[in-house]
Scaffold this motif. Structure first.
Motif, PDB file in Angstrom:
ATOM      1  N   ILE A 103      56.154  46.940  39.500  1.00  0.00           N
ATOM      2  CA  ILE A 103      55.147  46.433  39.323  1.00  0.00           C
ATOM      3  C   ILE A 103      54.591  47.431  40.078  1.00  0.00           C
ATOM      4  CG2 ILE A 103      54.662  43.736  38.644  1.00  0.00           C
ATOM      5  CD1 ILE A 103      54.694  43.436  41.342  1.00  0.00           C
ATOM      6  N   MET A 120      49.258  36.731  40.028  1.00  0.00           N
ATOM      7  CA  MET A 120      48.612  38.196  39.748  1.00  0.00           C
ATOM      8  C   MET A 120      47.025  38.274  40.609  1.00  0.00           C
ATOM      9  SD  MET A 120      49.796  39.190  36.920  1.00  0.00           S
ATOM     10  CE  MET A 120      51.856  39.107  37.286  1.00  0.00           C
ATOM     11  N   GLU A 154      48.301  46.175  37.165  1.00  0.00           N
ATOM     12  CA  GLU A 154      48.752  45.469  35.634  1.00  0.00           C
ATOM     13  C   GLU A 154      47.750  44.469  35.466  1.00  0.00           C
ATOM     14  OE1 GLU A 154      51.280  46.199  35.341  1.00  0.00           O
ATOM     15  OE2 GLU A 154      52.274  47.160  37.641  1.00  0.00           O
ATOM     16  N   ARG A 155      48.174  44.594  34.492  1.00  0.00           N
ATOM     17  CA  ARG A 155      47.487  43.910  32.967  1.00  0.00           C
ATOM     18  C   ARG A 155      48.250  42.965  32.647  1.00  0.00           C
ATOM     19  NH1 ARG A 155      42.855  46.328  31.206  1.00  0.00           N
ATOM     20  NH2 ARG A 155      43.342  45.219  29.075  1.00  0.00           N
ATOM     21  N   ALA A 213      46.089  41.911  39.692  1.00  0.00           N
ATOM     22  CA  ALA A 213      45.677  42.281  38.500  1.00  0.00           C
ATOM     23  C   ALA A 213      44.856  42.084  37.415  1.00  0.00           C
ATOM     24  CB  ALA A 213      47.349  41.849  37.407  1.00  0.00           C
TER      25      ALA A 213
END
Length: 564
Positions: free
Chosen positions: A245, A271, A250-251, A276
């Motif tokens: 990560i 997240m 990040e998505r 994210a």
């Protein structure tokens, strides 16, 4: 036993998480806002909220709770919503006010909803209007003083939101409701905006969530998850998945419901912690639409249960256009079956890392390492700062490989107990160890394999279903004399609920009993199979032998009995 699992840790992953970087969840979110103010935090139906905008809106909701509702630190706010933008706004607003969140499955029947509201003592409820009728039905019999109603399009731009809400109303997808007193969510934000929020500073060991679960016994109980519990589990995830990560890049597509602890901690809180962007899917049941949304959003992180992976594997659109942008895929809630994991890897090129957790552990306890590239059939290894043991009936530790015993856990993510259930706490929290009720064995490579689950619990699509609740509802039917519920294997959902019934009235039919259960139980708890029997196997004191019914069912399955 020595920490034999440490040899399985990927390079760069540490044994301990060390001192927590944040005091509470509110401080964690503030830091993320500072780092990524203009980055998108959540998206739903094409509408996006940046970290900065999410911070502003949650401040407004916090202010409304404090100044208009006069709610004080430690009081409970229930959230009855699916995955929509209002969820993180309300959640963070309550966290900032120092309240305790009570997540409730919006599909709950009035009976189930009433039980959680009564036990939690929630003083306020925020509910999506599609589910408001059930809240209206039970609200007079609970401690709820305030009801906040939101509509699906409330967080969308004005014109889009109006048209969205109007379309739902005209299509009759909303229900009629009539609270004697309530406030619309949009009005709550407007009122809160007029005054400054007073951000609370909870202690690390203050309860942040009452997360309801069947636990290891009986009717759902509220696991008291503290700020420290949840922050620790997030850091354990960050440490364990560190090699794959990247902060701020990040998505994640969130198809699992945020009211479930798996999605709450991993898809939502974690997240936010790593900056994210999260795409919230309100209704993931349509696999074709979900496949198209995956293709549009192209997530790098994805969490699911076996049923979800299997549904996508068998979706023609996903088979034709599989998404190959993932570099972290986590499976939880129930065992991920080998054919499902292997087909997923064949389509997407990514491996499903199976994990093991419980609501009482915030939830993550063990995971398959992120460097793993093939199906293991295990729950992997304990996450950092977590100690597990396998113990015998007398409590002594089992160190032999392949010898089964109960899995017990110690770590900073373990709850501080069940809300108002001291009678049960002593059973599951003993000498600092949480007793999971799950049977497991050590493997020589340091991995753990589950050999049996909690004795009676049924696992339907990752959700815990306790037989006693099903039996209680069935017994409410005056035509039922005796009933016993078990789980039977299902290729699509892990298990389905089957009930054995001795009739009191010969006219009782399977269809009639199932219709009765649908009035009182969430859909996934409703029995799918009813078998009428003349008598039940019992002990010499008259207790129904559920174990014997499971054995009979297993024998029948081997001979090609009930097809599920």
């Amino acid at each position: 036993m020595d920490k034999i699992w440490l040899k399985c840790y990927p390079e760069g992953v540490h044994e301990e998480i060390g001192e927590l970087p944040f005091r509470n969840l509110a401080e964690m979110f503030r830091e993320s806002v500072k780092k990524w103010p203009d980055k998108i935090a959540f998206e739903n139906y094409g509408t996006k909220l940046s970290f900065r905008r999410l911070d502003e809106l949650s401040d407004d909701f916090c202010s409304y709770l404090q100044h208009d509702l006069k709610m004080e630190k430690g009081e409970r706010l229930a959230i009855v919503m699916p995955n929509i933008l209002q969820f993180p706004v309300a959640m963070l607003g309550a966290i900032k006010a120092g309240l305790v969140l009570v997540n409730i499955n919006p599909q709950y029947t009035p009976r189930e909803l009433n039980g959680v509201l009564l036990n939690s003592g929630a003083r306020a409820v925020i509910v999506l209007e599609n589910f408001a009728r059930n809240v209206e039905e039970v609200e007079p019999f609970t401690s709820v003083d305030y009801v906040i109603v939101t509509r699906l399009g409330d967080m969308f731009p004005p014109v889009k939101g109006f048209l969205f809400n109007l379309a739902l109303k005209l299509s009759k997808k909303t229900v009629q409701w009539d609270f004697s007193s309530f406030c619309y969510f949009t009005d709550a934000l407007r009122k809160g905006h007029e005054k400054k929020a007073e951000i609370a500073d909870p202690e690390p060991d203050d309860t942040a969530f009452l997360q309801y679960t069947g636990g290891t016994t009986g009717f759902p109980k509220g696991a008291m998850l503290t700020n420290r519990n949840l922050l620790s589990n997030m850091e354990q995830c960050v440490e364990m998945y560190r090699p794959v990560i990247t902060m701020g890049e990040e998505r994640v597509l969130t198809a699992l419901p945020l009211y479930h602890v798996f999605a709450l901690t991993i898809n939502c809180l974690l997240m936010l912690r790593i900056g994210a962007e999260s795409d919230l899917v309100t209704d993931p049941r349509n696999m074709a639409k979900l496949s198209k949304e995956l293709r549009r959003f192209r997530p790098t992180v994805f969490m699911g249960v076996n049923t979800l992976f299997n549904g996508l594997n068998n979706c023609p659109d996903f088979q034709k256009n599989p998404v190959r942008s993932f570099h972290l895929v986590i499976g939880g809630g129930m065992a991920v079956q080998r054919p499902v994991a292997e087909r997923w890897k064949e389509l997407t090129g990514s491996f499903v890392l199976e994990g093991y957790g419980l609501t009482e552990c915030s939830p993550l306890v063990a995971v398959n390492p992120c460097t793993q590239t093939e199906y293991s059939g295990t729950i992997g290894v304990p996450v950092p700062s977590t100690i597990v043991k396998i113990v015998g009936d007398d409590g002594s530790e089992i160190t032999e490989y392949e010898k089964p015993g109960e899995l017990v856990v110690k770590g900073p993510q373990v709850m501080k107990g069940y809300w108002n259930r001291q009678d049960v706490n002593g059973m599951v929290l003993r000498y600092g160890w949480f007793h999971t009720g799950d049977m497991a064995v050590w493997l020589e490579n340091g991995n753990i394999r589950l050999v049996d689950r909690k004795k009676d619990m049924i696992l339907v699509s990752g959700f815990n279903v306790f037989p006693s609740e099903i039996e209680e509802v069935c017994a409410m039917n005056p035509k039922v004399l005796e009933v016993c519920a078990i789980g039977v294997k299902s290729g699509s959902s892990g298990e389905r609920v089957k009930v054995f019934v001795v009739k009191k009235d010969p006219s009782l039919t399977e269809k009639e009993l199932i219709a009765h259960c649908q009035k009182f139980l969430t859909r996934y708890k409703v029995p799918k199979i009813v078998e009428f029997v003349d008598r039940m196997p019992k002990t010499n004191v008259g207790k129904i032998l559920r174990r014997r019914l499971r054995e009979i069912e297993a024998e029948k399955q081997k001979k090609g009995g009930d097809r599920v």
